[in-house]
Design an enzyme around this catalytic site. Structure first.
Site, PDB file in Angstrom:
ATOM      1  N   ARG A   1       0.825  -1.196   0.000  1.00  0.00           N
ATOM      2  CA  ARG A   1       0.000   0.000   0.000  1.00  0.00           C
ATOM      3  C   ARG A   1       0.866   1.255   0.000  1.00  0.00           C
ATOM      4  O   ARG A   1       0.978   1.941  -1.000  1.00  0.00           O
ATOM      5  CB  ARG A   1      -0.951  -0.022   1.224  1.00  0.00           C
ATOM      6  CG  ARG A   1      -2.089   1.005   1.144  1.00  0.00           C
ATOM      7  CD  ARG A   1      -1.701   2.420   1.520  1.00  0.00           C
ATOM      8  NE  ARG A   1      -1.162   2.542   2.866  1.00  0.00           N
ATOM      9  CZ  ARG A   1      -0.687   3.663   3.371  1.00  0.00           C
ATOM     10  NH1 ARG A   1      -0.655   4.774   2.637  1.00  0.00           N
ATOM     11  NH2 ARG A   1      -0.188   3.703   4.592  1.00  0.00           N
ATOM     12  N   ASP A   2       1.525   1.520   1.087  1.00  0.00           N
ATOM     13  CA  ASP A   2       2.351   2.725   1.195  1.00  0.00           C
ATOM     14  C   ASP A   2       3.484   2.695   0.171  1.00  0.00           C
ATOM     15  O   ASP A   2       3.882   3.724  -0.365  1.00  0.00           O
ATOM     16  CB  ASP A   2       2.919   2.819   2.615  1.00  0.00           C
ATOM     17  CG  ASP A   2       3.281   4.236   3.006  1.00  0.00           C
ATOM     18  OD1 ASP A   2       3.094   5.143   2.185  1.00  0.00           O
ATOM     19  OD2 ASP A   2       3.751   4.436   4.135  1.00  0.00           O
TER      20      ASP A   2
ATOM     21  N   HIS B   1       7.187   4.168  12.277  1.00  0.00           N
ATOM     22  CA  HIS B   1       7.025   4.150  10.821  1.00  0.00           C
ATOM     23  C   HIS B   1       7.984   5.206  10.257  1.00  0.00           C
ATOM     24  O   HIS B   1       7.614   6.382  10.122  1.00  0.00           O
ATOM     25  CB  HIS B   1       5.562   4.491  10.492  1.00  0.00           C
ATOM     26  CG  HIS B   1       5.204   4.457   9.046  1.00  0.00           C
ATOM     27  ND1 HIS B   1       4.349   3.527   8.507  1.00  0.00           N
ATOM     28  CD2 HIS B   1       5.554   5.268   8.022  1.00  0.00           C
ATOM     29  CE1 HIS B   1       4.188   3.757   7.217  1.00  0.00           C
ATOM     30  NE2 HIS B   1       4.916   4.814   6.897  1.00  0.00           N
TER      31      HIS B   1
ATOM     32  N   HIS C   1      10.634   6.879   7.523  1.00  0.00           N
ATOM     33  CA  HIS C   1      11.129   7.003   6.150  1.00  0.00           C
ATOM     34  C   HIS C   1      12.634   7.289   6.210  1.00  0.00           C
ATOM     35  O   HIS C   1      13.133   7.811   7.202  1.00  0.00           O
ATOM     36  CB  HIS C   1      10.381   8.108   5.411  1.00  0.00           C
ATOM     37  CG  HIS C   1       8.970   7.733   5.064  1.00  0.00           C
ATOM     38  ND1 HIS C   1       8.499   7.708   3.777  1.00  0.00           N
ATOM     39  CD2 HIS C   1       7.919   7.349   5.846  1.00  0.00           C
ATOM     40  CE1 HIS C   1       7.224   7.328   3.772  1.00  0.00           C
ATOM     41  NE2 HIS C   1       6.852   7.112   5.024  1.00  0.00           N
TER      42      HIS C   1
ATOM     43  N   CYS D   1       5.641   9.795  -0.285  1.00  0.00           N
ATOM     44  CA  CYS D   1       4.378  10.387   0.147  1.00  0.00           C
ATOM     45  C   CYS D   1       3.962  11.433  -0.873  1.00  0.00           C
ATOM     46  O   CYS D   1       4.727  12.353  -1.168  1.00  0.00           O
ATOM     47  CB  CYS D   1       4.517  11.047   1.525  1.00  0.00           C
ATOM     48  SG  CYS D   1       2.980  11.842   2.059  1.00  0.00           S
TER      49      CYS D   1
ATOM     50  N   ASN E   1       9.742   4.175   2.665  1.00  0.00           N
ATOM     51  CA  ASN E   1       9.854   3.682   4.030  1.00  0.00           C
ATOM     52  C   ASN E   1      11.158   2.916   4.193  1.00  0.00           C
ATOM     53  O   ASN E   1      11.756   2.454   3.215  1.00  0.00           O
ATOM     54  CB  ASN E   1       8.704   2.719   4.332  1.00  0.00           C
ATOM     55  CG  ASN E   1       7.381   3.412   4.385  1.00  0.00           C
ATOM     56  OD1 ASN E   1       7.026   3.997   5.384  1.00  0.00           O
ATOM     57  ND2 ASN E   1       6.645   3.344   3.299  1.00  0.00           N
TER      58      ASN E   1
END
Length: 304
Positions: free
Chosen positions: A16-17, A207, A209, A240, A249
C-alpha cells in the site's frame, strides 16, 4: 548495553504505502507481490487503500486485489480507510483490520486530508463506531511526528496529545510516522518519551522514512525504549504524495538484517522478502533501495 526486545513484529506496508506512488504497476503484479509476502512469515500486511481514486488512482484496484490474494492463515490483511465509504469497501473486500490516518501538524493535515487536526478526529468517530460494531480492529497512523514540510519541527507534546486522542477514539495501536525522514535518534527519543507518557508503549509502533539515512538508527533508538512493532516496506518502496522529496519507508530487508544482528526474532524469512522485492521492483522498472537486498543480489550472482 541497551535492553532490547526478544522479538519484534514487522508490519509490512509495501503493497500500500510502497506502491501508492507507482503509476505503472498492474493488479496482477500487486496480487503476486502480496502472495509472496504472505509466504515469508509476515503476520501483518497492509494490502490496499480505499481512498478516492481521484486522489490516489494507484489504489483504485484495492477491492480486486484484496479479493484475489491467496490469504494465509495467521496473516492479518489490513486496508487504509479515510471515511465511512472507505470502511464499507474495506469490509466488503474482506479486510481484517483497518487503519485511519491523521497528522501531528496542522499544515500536513490540511494538505493531506483537507481539514484541521480537530476536524479529522471528529471525522474518525463514525468510522470507529462502525468498526466497533463489526469487531474490526483499528490502527491509527500519525504522520509528521518529527517535522512537517509546511510547519517545521513538530513539538513532541503535540504528537503525544494527538496519539492520546486517537487511542481514546479506540485505536488499538498508534503508528508514529517520520513522514519526511528528517528525525534523528535524540529527537525521536524525546518524541517517544512524550508519547509514552500518554499512551502505553505496547500500543505504539514506529514508521520511519529513510530520506536522510536515519531510519535504522531511529529504529534502534525506538527498540531500546521498548517499541516492538516496526512498519517497513519491502525493497524500500514508497514515498508520500503530499511530502515532496520524502523517500520510501525503511526497507523490510534492512530491518530484518538489523534485528538478526541484534539477536531479535522477527519470524520473517529474509530471502523470501528479498525475492518478493526483486520481483516487484523489476515489474515497475526500479532497483530496490534496500542495501541488504542489493547485497544479497550481488552475493547471489557471485555464487552462480
Amino acid at each position: 548495553m541497551a535492553t532490547l526486545p526478544e522479538k519484534v513484529t514487522i508490519f509490512e506496508v509495501g503493497a500500500r504505502d510502497g506502491l501508492q506512488n507507482e503509476a505503472h504497476v498492474s493488479t496482477e503484479n500487486k496480487i503476486e507481490f502480496i502472495n509472496r509476502l504472505s509466504q515469508s512469515g509476515l503476520r501483518h500486511i497492509e494490502a490496499g487503500s480505499f481512498v478516492s481514486p481521484k486522489w490516489v488512482p494507484q489504489m483504485a484496484d484495492s477491492m480486486e486485489v484484496m479479493q484475489q490474494i491467496q490469504k494465509q492463515p495467521g496473516v492479518i490483511y489490513s486496508a487504509l480507510t479515510p471515511n465511512i465509504r472507505g470502511f464499507e469497501l474495506a469490509l466488503a473486500a474482506g479486510a481484517e483490520e483497518i487503519a485511519i490516518f491523521g497528522s501531528s501538524s496542522e499544515g500536513f493535515s490540511q494538505h493531506n486530508i483537507n481539514c484541521s487536526i480537530s476536524e479529522s478526529l471528529k471525522r474518525f468517530e463514525p468510522i470507529m463506531l462502525l468498526a466497533q460494531k463489526h469487531q474490526i480492529p483499528v490502527r491509527g497512523y500519525l504522520s509528521c511526528v518529527a517535522d512537517c514540510p509546511y510547519d517545521g519541527p513538530t513539538p513532541p507534546q503535540q504528537v503525544a496529545n494527538i496519539a492520546k486522542a486517537l487511542t481514546g477514539l479506540g485505536c488499538y495501536q498508534i503508528s508514529l510516522g517520520d513522514t519526511i525522514g528528517t528525525g534523528t535518534p535524540l529527537r525521536i527519543a524525546r518524541m517517544i518519551e512524550a508519547v509514552a507518557s500518554q499512551v502505553a508503549l505496547e500500543n505504539l509502533a514506529v514508521h520511519f522514512h529513510d530520506t536522510w539515512g536515519q531510519a535504522l538508527t531511529n529504529i534502534y533508538q525506538a527498540l531500546t525504549m521498548g517499541i516492538h512493532v516496526i512498519d517497513s516496506s519491502t525493497a524500500g518502496l514508497g514515498g508520500c504524495p503530499y511530502a515532496e522529496g520524502a523517500s520510501g519507508n525503511v526497507a523490510t530487508e534492512d530491518v530484518i538484517y538489523l534485528c538478526q544482528g541484534l539477536g531479535i526474532k522477527t519470524g520473517v524469512d529474509l530471502d523470501k522478502i528479498a525475492s518478493a522485492g526483486w520481483m516487484i521492483t523489476e515489474k515497475i522498472g526500479k532497483q530496490p533501495t534496500s542495501r541488504t537486498s542489493l547485497a544479497l543480489k550481488s552475493q547471489h550472482y557471485k555464487q552462480r
